[in-house]
Scaffold this motif. Structure first.
Motif, PDB file in Angstrom:
ATOM      1  N   GLY A 121     -89.035 -33.998-122.860  1.00 33.50           N
ATOM      2  CA  GLY A 121     -87.749 -34.548-123.289  1.00 33.50           C
ATOM      3  C   GLY A 121     -87.699 -36.058-123.425  1.00 33.50           C
ATOM      4  N   VAL A 122     -88.829 -36.728-123.231  1.00 31.79           N
ATOM      5  CA  VAL A 122     -88.842 -38.186-123.449  1.00 31.79           C
ATOM      6  C   VAL A 122     -89.110 -38.400-124.944  1.00 31.79           C
ATOM      7  CG1 VAL A 122     -89.842 -40.396-122.749  1.00 31.79           C
ATOM      8  CG2 VAL A 122     -89.796 -38.482-121.136  1.00 31.79           C
ATOM      9  N   THR A 123     -88.043 -38.676-125.686  1.00 33.14           N
ATOM     10  CA  THR A 123     -88.165 -38.707-127.148  1.00 33.14           C
ATOM     11  C   THR A 123     -87.854 -40.083-127.735  1.00 33.14           C
ATOM     12  OG1 THR A 123     -85.899 -37.902-127.204  1.00 33.14           O
ATOM     13  CG2 THR A 123     -87.636 -36.259-127.469  1.00 33.14           C
ATOM     14  N   ASP A 124     -87.284 -40.976-126.940  1.00 33.44           N
ATOM     15  CA  ASP A 124     -86.929 -42.320-127.416  1.00 33.44           C
ATOM     16  C   ASP A 124     -88.213 -43.084-127.734  1.00 33.44           C
ATOM     17  OD1 ASP A 124     -84.437 -44.652-126.548  1.00 33.44           O
ATOM     18  OD2 ASP A 124     -86.448 -45.217-127.203  1.00 33.44           O
ATOM     19  N   PRO A 146     -94.504 -39.251-114.267  1.00 32.54           N
ATOM     20  CA  PRO A 146     -94.270 -40.005-115.510  1.00 32.54           C
ATOM     21  C   PRO A 146     -93.096 -39.486-116.351  1.00 32.54           C
ATOM     22  CG  PRO A 146     -96.611 -39.665-115.205  1.00 32.54           C
ATOM     23  CD  PRO A 146     -95.927 -38.923-114.098  1.00 32.54           C
ATOM     24  N   SER A 147     -92.942 -38.155-116.457  1.00 29.05           N
ATOM     25  CA  SER A 147     -91.835 -37.665-117.290  1.00 29.05           C
ATOM     26  C   SER A 147     -90.483 -38.030-116.677  1.00 29.05           C
ATOM     27  CB  SER A 147     -91.935 -36.159-117.525  1.00 29.05           C
ATOM     28  OG  SER A 147     -91.972 -35.459-116.310  1.00 29.05           O
ATOM     29  N   VAL A 148     -90.407 -38.089-115.348  1.00 27.30           N
ATOM     30  CA  VAL A 148     -89.145 -38.492-114.699  1.00 27.30           C
ATOM     31  C   VAL A 148     -88.906 -39.993-114.921  1.00 27.30           C
ATOM     32  CG1 VAL A 148     -87.962 -38.712-112.470  1.00 27.30           C
ATOM     33  CG2 VAL A 148     -89.193 -36.606-113.025  1.00 27.30           C
ATOM     34  N   VAL A 149     -89.974 -40.782-114.842  1.00 26.21           N
ATOM     35  CA  VAL A 149     -89.876 -42.221-115.160  1.00 26.21           C
ATOM     36  C   VAL A 149     -89.342 -42.379-116.590  1.00 26.21           C
ATOM     37  CG1 VAL A 149     -91.225 -44.331-115.573  1.00 26.21           C
ATOM     38  CG2 VAL A 149     -91.699 -42.916-113.555  1.00 26.21           C
ATOM     39  N   GLY A 150     -89.891 -41.599-117.516  1.00 25.76           N
ATOM     40  CA  GLY A 150     -89.481 -41.672-118.921  1.00 25.76           C
ATOM     41  C   GLY A 150     -88.023 -41.274-119.105  1.00 25.76           C
ATOM     42  N   LEU A 151     -87.618 -40.181-118.461  1.00 19.60           N
ATOM     43  CA  LEU A 151     -86.237 -39.697-118.623  1.00 19.60           C
ATOM     44  C   LEU A 151     -85.238 -40.672-118.010  1.00 19.60           C
ATOM     45  CD1 LEU A 151     -86.871 -35.902-117.956  1.00 19.60           C
ATOM     46  CD2 LEU A 151     -86.184 -36.939-120.135  1.00 19.60           C
ATOM     47  N   MET A 152     -85.592 -41.258-116.865  1.00 21.80           N
ATOM     48  CA  MET A 152     -84.693 -42.226-116.234  1.00 21.80           C
ATOM     49  C   MET A 152     -84.584 -43.483-117.088  1.00 21.80           C
ATOM     50  SD  MET A 152     -85.626 -41.794-112.204  1.00 21.80           S
ATOM     51  CE  MET A 152     -84.272 -42.674-111.433  1.00 21.80           C
ATOM     52  N   THR A 153     -85.713 -43.914-117.635  1.00 20.39           N
ATOM     53  CA  THR A 153     -85.726 -45.123-118.475  1.00 20.39           C
ATOM     54  C   THR A 153     -84.884 -44.880-119.730  1.00 20.39           C
ATOM     55  OG1 THR A 153     -87.948 -45.555-117.668  1.00 20.39           O
ATOM     56  CG2 THR A 153     -87.237 -46.824-119.573  1.00 20.39           C
ATOM     57  N   GLN A 154     -85.064 -43.701-120.309  1.00 19.51           N
ATOM     58  CA  GLN A 154     -84.316 -43.324-121.507  1.00 19.51           C
ATOM     59  C   GLN A 154     -82.814 -43.304-121.223  1.00 19.51           C
ATOM     60  OE1 GLN A 154     -86.354 -40.355-124.102  1.00 19.51           O
ATOM     61  NE2 GLN A 154     -84.726 -39.024-123.445  1.00 19.51           N
ATOM     62  N   ALA A 155     -82.445 -42.767-120.056  1.00 18.80           N
ATOM     63  CA  ALA A 155     -81.034 -42.645-119.697  1.00 18.80           C
ATOM     64  C   ALA A 155     -80.372 -44.013-119.518  1.00 18.80           C
ATOM     65  CB  ALA A 155     -80.892 -41.834-118.416  1.00 18.80           C
ATOM     66  N   ARG A 159    -106.197 -39.064-110.897  1.00 20.86           N
ATOM     67  CA  ARG A 159    -105.159 -38.152-111.410  1.00 20.86           C
ATOM     68  C   ARG A 159    -103.985 -38.899-112.045  1.00 20.86           C
ATOM     69  NH1 ARG A 159    -104.291 -33.501-107.120  1.00 20.86           N
ATOM     70  NH2 ARG A 159    -103.221 -32.679-108.933  1.00 20.86           N
ATOM     71  N   ALA A 160    -104.232 -40.185-112.352  1.00 18.05           N
ATOM     72  CA  ALA A 160    -103.151 -41.045-112.851  1.00 18.05           C
ATOM     73  C   ALA A 160    -102.512 -40.532-114.132  1.00 18.05           C
ATOM     74  CB  ALA A 160    -103.682 -42.460-113.073  1.00 18.05           C
ATOM     75  N   TYR A 161    -103.254 -39.762-114.934  1.00 20.99           N
ATOM     76  CA  TYR A 161    -102.715 -39.375-116.251  1.00 20.99           C
ATOM     77  C   TYR A 161    -102.104 -37.981-116.236  1.00 20.99           C
ATOM     78  CZ  TYR A 161    -105.222 -43.549-116.988  1.00 20.99           C
ATOM     79  OH  TYR A 161    -105.646 -44.840-116.846  1.00 20.99           O
ATOM     80  N   GLU A 162    -101.992 -37.400-115.038  1.00 17.88           N
ATOM     81  CA  GLU A 162    -101.314 -36.108-114.926  1.00 17.88           C
ATOM     82  C   GLU A 162     -99.822 -36.354-114.738  1.00 17.88           C
ATOM     83  OE1 GLU A 162    -103.133 -33.660-111.918  1.00 17.88           O
ATOM     84  OE2 GLU A 162    -105.121 -34.314-112.547  1.00 17.88           O
ATOM     85  N   ASP A 163     -99.014 -35.434-115.225  1.00 20.50           N
ATOM     86  CA  ASP A 163     -97.565 -35.590-115.084  1.00 20.50           C
ATOM     87  C   ASP A 163     -97.134 -35.097-113.703  1.00 20.50           C
ATOM     88  OD1 ASP A 163     -95.022 -36.343-115.789  1.00 20.50           O
ATOM     89  OD2 ASP A 163     -94.528 -34.404-116.658  1.00 20.50           O
ATOM     90  N   MET A 164     -97.570 -35.862-112.691  1.00 20.72           N
ATOM     91  CA  MET A 164     -97.334 -35.476-111.289  1.00 20.72           C
ATOM     92  C   MET A 164     -96.938 -36.706-110.486  1.00 20.72           C
ATOM     93  SD  MET A 164     -98.567 -32.351-110.390  1.00 20.72           S
ATOM     94  CE  MET A 164     -99.390 -32.555-108.824  1.00 20.72           C
ATOM     95  N   PRO A 165     -96.041 -36.536-109.501  1.00 20.01           N
ATOM     96  CA  PRO A 165     -95.848 -37.636-108.553  1.00 20.01           C
ATOM     97  C   PRO A 165     -97.099 -37.706-107.675  1.00 20.01           C
ATOM     98  CG  PRO A 165     -94.516 -35.723-107.933  1.00 20.01           C
ATOM     99  CD  PRO A 165     -95.254 -35.339-109.176  1.00 20.01           C
TER     100      PRO A 165
END
Ligand code: SAH
Length: 221
Positions: free
Chosen positions: A26-29, A70-79, A52-58
């Motif tokens: 959902g990070v589309t911006d 990373p996806s949560v970082v992206g969604l928060m940044t987008q928001a 494991r830096a490039y995995e979508d994991m905390p």
């Protein structure tokens, strides 16, 4: 054709997979995606989990904390809907990864953590990457940063039971704050607060899991 074995993808392949994972969550911006393409997550993770830096994991970082997914970082940044002239405050520097991404989108970033070791290590990375518009500070971020207030955008990357009052007070009219709200060991909700002349407007974005926002300064470990 690559002659590398499949479990050792090239940097370009890894980057493509990383960006694909962000988009599929959902990070589309495009501005946010560009910023996340520009900031390599690798340098922000040391030791055992570096590979494991490039995995979508905390992943775990020093002082018993975590670098967010990373996806949560992206969604928060987008928001946050950041504009290039914005002054942004982040509570919870952690590894510095989120702040580095913010620095590509905003004019100025202030980031606060209660662990001086995390602040020191993040500063060293910002310097190495030439991210000169970030100021990292050791303090209890629940009180915000009155001397630089008000802020156009505020992001809290540790969970609070309620959005801290001083942070709401330090948000500019027209400003946006994103904060995970809830008990630390329960489901938390990512909340977006918009401040207008009429008051505060809240919307709930999604369920998340963050380390708790704690009082006072942390003991470095
Ligand atoms: N944004 C970070 C991840 C943050 S983890 C990243 O990109 O890596 C949450 C961080 O919040 C931890 O480093 C923790 O030390 C910090 N924290 C918790 N309570 C705090 C408080 N009251 N003030 C400042 N930082 C706090």
């Amino acid at each position: 054709m690559s002659d590398l074995p499949e479990d050792h993808p090239s940097d370009a392949e890894r980057k493509m997979q990383f960006l694909y994972a962000l988009r599929s969550k959902g990070v589309t911006d495009s501005l946010v995606l560009n910023a996340m393409e520009a900031i390599d997550r690798g340098p922000f993770i040391r030791g055992l989990f570096a590979g494991r830096a490039y995995e979508d994991m905390p992943l775990p970082i020093a002082c018993g904390q975590t670098i967010s997914q990373p996806s949560v970082v992206g969604l928060m940044t987008q928001a946050l809907e950041i504009s290039p002239r914005d002054k942004v405050l982040e509570i919870g520097t952690g590894s510095g990864y989120q702040a580095a991404i913010l620095s590509k989108l905003a004019r100025r970033v202030y980031t606060i953590d209660r662990h001086s070791r995390l602040v020191r290590e993040a500063r060293a990375i910002f310097e190495a990457l030439d991210l000169a518009n970030i100021t990292a500070i050791t303090a209890d971020g629940s009180f915000g940063l009155p001397e630089q207030a008000p802020f156009d955008r505020i992001i809290v990357t540790a969970a609070a039971e309620d959005p801290p009052g001083p942070l709401l007070a330090q948000l500019k009219e027209g400003g946006i704050m994103v904060v995970p709200v809830g008990q630390s060991d329960a489901v938390q909700h990512l909340i977006r607060v918009r401040k207008s002349a009429q008051g505060l407007e809240y919307d709930e974005l999604r369920a998340v899991r963050f380390v708790p926002l704690l009082e006072g300064l942390g003991k470095d470990t």
